[in-house]
Design a protein around this motif. Structure first.
Motif, PDB file in Angstrom:
ATOM      1  N   ILE B  33       0.854  -1.203   0.000  1.00 11.26           N
ATOM      2  CA  ILE B  33       0.000   0.000   0.000  1.00 11.26           C
ATOM      3  C   ILE B  33       0.884   1.245   0.000  1.00 11.26           C
ATOM      4  O   ILE B  33       0.642   2.199  -0.746  1.00 11.26           O
ATOM      5  CB  ILE B  33      -0.972   0.012   1.209  1.00 11.26           C
ATOM      6  N   ARG B  34       1.916   1.206   0.824  1.00  9.33           N
ATOM      7  CA  ARG B  34       2.839   2.352   0.893  1.00  9.33           C
ATOM      8  C   ARG B  34       3.506   2.602  -0.457  1.00  9.33           C
ATOM      9  O   ARG B  34       3.751   3.747  -0.839  1.00  9.33           O
ATOM     10  CB  ARG B  34       3.939   2.071   1.920  1.00  9.33           C
ATOM     11  N   ALA B  35       3.814   1.501  -1.146  1.00  7.53           N
ATOM     12  CA  ALA B  35       4.557   1.631  -2.411  1.00  7.53           C
ATOM     13  C   ALA B  35       3.664   2.089  -3.562  1.00  7.53           C
ATOM     14  O   ALA B  35       4.159   2.482  -4.628  1.00  7.53           O
ATOM     15  CB  ALA B  35       5.207   0.297  -2.753  1.00  7.53           C
ATOM     16  N   HIS B  36       2.337   2.026  -3.384  1.00 11.96           N
ATOM     17  CA  HIS B  36       1.432   2.425  -4.472  1.00 11.96           C
ATOM     18  C   HIS B  36       1.577   3.920  -4.737  1.00 11.96           C
ATOM     19  O   HIS B  36       1.473   4.729  -3.806  1.00 11.96           O
ATOM     20  CB  HIS B  36      -0.012   2.087  -4.099  1.00 11.96           C
ATOM     21  N   PRO B  37       1.808   4.304  -5.979  1.00 13.26           N
ATOM     22  CA  PRO B  37       2.066   5.726  -6.261  1.00 13.26           C
ATOM     23  C   PRO B  37       0.871   6.649  -5.976  1.00 13.26           C
ATOM     24  O   PRO B  37       1.063   7.847  -5.784  1.00 13.26           O
ATOM     25  CB  PRO B  37       2.402   5.737  -7.758  1.00 13.26           C
ATOM     26  N   ASP B  38      -0.343   6.082  -5.932  1.00 13.49           N
ATOM     27  CA  ASP B  38      -1.526   6.939  -5.725  1.00 13.49           C
ATOM     28  C   ASP B  38      -2.020   6.967  -4.281  1.00 13.49           C
ATOM     29  O   ASP B  38      -2.997   7.645  -3.974  1.00 13.49           O
ATOM     30  CB  ASP B  38      -2.676   6.459  -6.627  1.00 13.49           C
ATOM     31  N   PHE B  39      -1.370   6.209  -3.409  1.00 13.12           N
ATOM     32  CA  PHE B  39      -1.867   6.141  -2.026  1.00 13.12           C
ATOM     33  C   PHE B  39      -0.881   6.764  -1.038  1.00 13.12           C
ATOM     34  O   PHE B  39       0.324   6.528  -1.133  1.00 13.12           O
ATOM     35  CB  PHE B  39      -2.093   4.676  -1.596  1.00 13.12           C
ATOM     36  N   ASP B  40      -1.420   7.529  -0.105  1.00 17.88           N
ATOM     37  CA  ASP B  40      -0.624   8.042   1.016  1.00 17.88           C
ATOM     38  C   ASP B  40      -1.202   7.484   2.302  1.00 17.88           C
ATOM     39  O   ASP B  40      -2.297   7.890   2.717  1.00 17.88           O
ATOM     40  CB  ASP B  40      -0.689   9.581   1.087  1.00 17.88           C
ATOM     41  N   HIS B 239       4.538   5.118  10.087  1.00 19.94           N
ATOM     42  CA  HIS B 239       5.996   5.202  10.204  1.00 19.94           C
ATOM     43  C   HIS B 239       6.619   4.030   9.464  1.00 19.94           C
ATOM     44  O   HIS B 239       6.087   2.933   9.478  1.00 19.94           O
ATOM     45  CB  HIS B 239       6.433   5.132  11.668  1.00 19.94           C
ATOM     46  N   SER B 240       7.757   4.294   8.847  1.00 15.86           N
ATOM     47  CA  SER B 240       8.498   3.191   8.216  1.00 15.86           C
ATOM     48  C   SER B 240       9.965   3.564   8.229  1.00 15.86           C
ATOM     49  O   SER B 240      10.317   4.744   8.276  1.00 15.86           O
ATOM     50  CB  SER B 240       8.014   2.958   6.791  1.00 15.86           C
ATOM     51  N   SER B 241      10.794   2.548   8.194  1.00 15.20           N
ATOM     52  CA  SER B 241      12.228   2.831   8.279  1.00 15.20           C
ATOM     53  C   SER B 241      12.714   3.564   7.024  1.00 15.20           C
ATOM     54  O   SER B 241      13.601   4.408   7.101  1.00 15.20           O
ATOM     55  CB  SER B 241      12.992   1.544   8.549  1.00 15.20           C
ATOM     56  N   ILE B 242      12.086   3.275   5.872  1.00 17.56           N
ATOM     57  CA  ILE B 242      12.490   3.981   4.631  1.00 17.56           C
ATOM     58  C   ILE B 242      12.198   5.468   4.786  1.00 17.56           C
ATOM     59  O   ILE B 242      13.035   6.322   4.478  1.00 17.56           O
ATOM     60  CB  ILE B 242      11.726   3.412   3.406  1.00 17.56           C
ATOM     61  N   LYS B 246      14.956   8.502   4.971  1.00 20.03           N
ATOM     62  CA  LYS B 246      14.843   9.562   3.965  1.00 20.03           C
ATOM     63  C   LYS B 246      14.810  10.936   4.661  1.00 20.03           C
ATOM     64  O   LYS B 246      15.468  11.881   4.229  1.00 20.03           O
ATOM     65  CB  LYS B 246      13.545   9.347   3.175  1.00 20.03           C
ATOM     66  N   LEU B 247      14.058  10.984   5.749  1.00 27.05           N
ATOM     67  CA  LEU B 247      13.968  12.235   6.508  1.00 27.05           C
ATOM     68  C   LEU B 247      15.325  12.598   7.096  1.00 27.05           C
ATOM     69  O   LEU B 247      15.757  13.756   7.031  1.00 27.05           O
ATOM     70  CB  LEU B 247      12.924  12.079   7.631  1.00 27.05           C
ATOM     71  N   ALA B 248      16.005  11.580   7.653  1.00 28.92           N
ATOM     72  CA  ALA B 248      17.287  11.825   8.323  1.00 28.92           C
ATOM     73  C   ALA B 248      18.358  12.335   7.358  1.00 28.92           C
ATOM     74  O   ALA B 248      19.233  13.111   7.739  1.00 28.92           O
ATOM     75  CB  ALA B 248      17.755  10.538   8.997  1.00 28.92           C
ATOM     76  N   ASN B 249      18.252  11.906   6.109  1.00 28.39           N
ATOM     77  CA  ASN B 249      19.264  12.282   5.118  1.00 28.39           C
ATOM     78  C   ASN B 249      19.377  13.777   4.892  1.00 28.39           C
ATOM     79  O   ASN B 249      20.474  14.311   4.762  1.00 28.39           O
ATOM     80  CB  ASN B 249      18.956  11.613   3.777  1.00 28.39           C
ATOM     81  N   LYS B 250      18.223  14.451   4.814  1.00 27.10           N
ATOM     82  CA  LYS B 250      18.275  15.870   4.474  1.00 27.10           C
ATOM     83  C   LYS B 250      17.617  16.746   5.520  1.00 27.10           C
ATOM     84  O   LYS B 250      17.112  17.812   5.215  1.00 27.10           O
ATOM     85  CB  LYS B 250      17.508  16.097   3.159  1.00 27.10           C
TER      86      LYS B 250
END
Lengths: 243, 298
Positions: B33-40, B239-242, B246-250
């Motif tokens: 579900i997370r990976a679906h481009p149309d779903f948040d 929440h997800s580790s990805i 991603k947040l931590a990077n920038k």
């Protein structure tokens, strides 16, 4: 006059030059200010304005200031600045997205947008700032006077200001606009008040009739009288002789 | 308070419900579900109904078809584990169309329909090399069903409960309740504690003890394991580790556009406890920040 000027209001108002806002009842010393004072700002988007004040305030918080945000309603937010180590308010931004509620006068909400649409830019103490048009300024002061003259003696300053600075024509135009955008609130008529009181009395009398107690009943059934040192006791209407 | 219509203006929110027979694939399905481009994904909730039959009826009572029509199709659910996982998400491309005939004609999101079929192909039990109709997931036909089910699950204002910020300026999460007063202060990062879940129980601890910080420092799966264990039960936000990495990077605290996105804390005996912003706090600690601006909620 001693000014606090711990925060640079000029910086803030230069930063929001592109926003639709106007400062209401602008003080003559502005952007200088005394401690424990405020500025009333009308704006279309109070959320955006709070964001702008907080963004401006972040550098002050880093210097030890505290900023308190108090959302009074959806349309009005106070953002208060406290100097490091002080508990007394230094400066308040009173941000409004509507005219607010008045008790003594009903104000159409459209007046608020009319004020913002007709705002004018002025230069005061080398700072450009938006303020209501002269007529709207008089109107706001008049409404403020009407609303608070009986509880805030200092509000007489608004009436004095209008008398001192407004020309006859300005007053006429201001009153025309006032009549268009306001009306007096409905009040309870005297008749209603009289009826309400009458009903209370009626209920009171009724209660009196129904005010039963055994003590009163006993007094009615057994009556004791004294006549020339003689005691007469009357029980169920029959008179008995006492000592 | 915002009106429901004002909150969702033009947006559509759906849910996918993982039944007990699909929970073994729960994390995988959430990842799909997370990976679906149309779903948040906005909300994940684990729920243990007292009675699975009552719950099944409740879910299908919001369906376009009457329950008696679905009774046979849902019979298998009565023997599944009485535990479900609900994933609520914003559907950015509903692609709605009318399906069915006569009294069963209804509006449905074709994006959801295609996606749920894909998940069912992947995870439904297979018999004789064919997909059985014992579905592992159920998905909404329309947004009202999301609202109804959330209300059934105890969210007083339904969808509005989880969509509305507890404070518009801070963008603080719904579960903090209505916040109308707060102070912006600068505090020492070491004076801030965080709320962690340790063996299923809440514990107040220094940020260095959090799996969030641990993962950043040691580059391990500590955070991922933590999320997988407690997501849906102890925390419902997505929440997800990805996302975290991603947040931590920038990450730049209170940067342009996020000037009022303060970490929210509550103060108790000179100690501040994070209410919202644990991830950001862990990153700031990792970035060796010493003092930071926070919103102290009152």
């Amino acid at each position: 006059m001693k000014y606090s000027n711990k925060i640079n209001l000029g910086d803030f108002f230069m930063g929001i030059a592109d926003e639709v806002y106007c400062v209401v009842k602008l003080d003559k010393a502005f952007p200088s200010y005394q401690a424990y004072s405020d500025v009333d700002v009308f704006c279309y988007d109070v959320k955006k304005m709070v964001g702008a004040v907080l963004q401006f305030g972040n550098s002050y918080v880093e210097k030890g200031f505290k900023i308190q945000v108090n959302e009074l309603s959806k349309h009005q937010v106070h953002v208060d600045f406290y100097v490091p180590g002080e508990k007394r308010l230094d400066f308040r931004f009173d941000l409004m997205q509507g005219m607010g509620e008045y008790e003594k006068i009903n104000v159409k909400s459209a007046l608020f947008s009319s004020i913002l649409e007709n705002r004018v830019s002025i230069e005061q103490n080398n700072l450009n700032v938006f303020v209501p048009s002269p007529i709207d300024d008089l109107l706001i002061r008049y409404i403020e006077f009407v609303e608070y003259y009986d509880i805030r003696a200092d509000k007489i300053k608004h009436a004095e200001y209008i008398n001192e600075y407004a020309s006859k024509l300005d007053k006429k135009v201001m009153l025309d606009k006032l009549h268009f955008y306001t009306k007096l609130p409905l009040v309870v008529s005297n008749l209603d008040e009289v009826n309400a009181r009458f009903n209370i009395n009626k209920t009171g009398n009724k209660n009196k009739r129904n005010d039963f107690s055994f003590k009163k009943l006993r007094r009615k059934l057994i009556q004791v009288r004294f006549k020339k040192d003689q005691k007469f006791i009357k029980v169920f209407g029959v008179c008995l002789y006492g000592k | 308070m915002k009106m429901f219509e004002e909150l969702i203006e033009g947006d559509r929110y759906d849910y996918i419900l993982i039944w007990g027979n699909g929970l073994q694939y729960g994390n995988e399905i959430v990842q799909h579900i997370r990976a679906h481009p149309d779903f948040d994904v906005i909300h994940i909730l684990s729920h243990k109904p007292k009675s699975i039959s009552v719950f099944v009826k409740a879910v299908y009572s919001f369906d376009y078809a009457p329950f008696w029509h679905l009774e046979g199709k849902t019979q298998y659910l009565l023997s599944t584990d009485p535990e479900v996982k609900l994933i609520v998400f914003k559907n950015n491309n509903p692609d709605e169309d009318y399906l069915g005939e006569g009294e069963f004609r209804h509006l449905e999101s074709m994006t959801i329909k295609r996606f749920k079929e894909k998940l069912r192909d992947l995870y439904n039990e297979r018999k004789n090399d064919r997909r059985s109709e014992n579905h592992v997931i159920h998905a909404t036909d329309n947004q009202k069903q999301t609202d109804y089910l959330l209300r059934y699950l105890g969210y007083e204002d339904g969808l509005k409960t989880i969509l509305e910020y507890s404070n518009d300026y801070l963008k603080s999460p719904w579960h903090l309740g209505n916040i109308s007063r707060y102070t912006i202060e600068q505090v020492d990062i070491n004076d801030i504690r965080c709320r962690l879940i340790v063996r299923g129980k809440n514990r107040i601890a220094p940020i260095e003890d959090s799996p969030h910080y641990n993962t950043l420092v040691n580059d391990n799966n500590c955070y991922e394991d933590y999320v997988n264990e407690y997501q849906g039960t102890h925390f419902q936000d997505n929440h997800s580790s990805i996302k975290f990495k991603k947040l931590a990077n920038k990450f730049e605290y209170l940067s342009d556009g996020f000037e009022s996105a303060y970490i929210c804390v509550r103060k108790n005996n000179d100690i501040y406890t994070v209410c919202d912003g644990l991830h950001r706090l862990a990153i700031l600690k990792y970035q060796k920040a010493e003092r930071l601006l926070v919103a102290v909620l009152q």
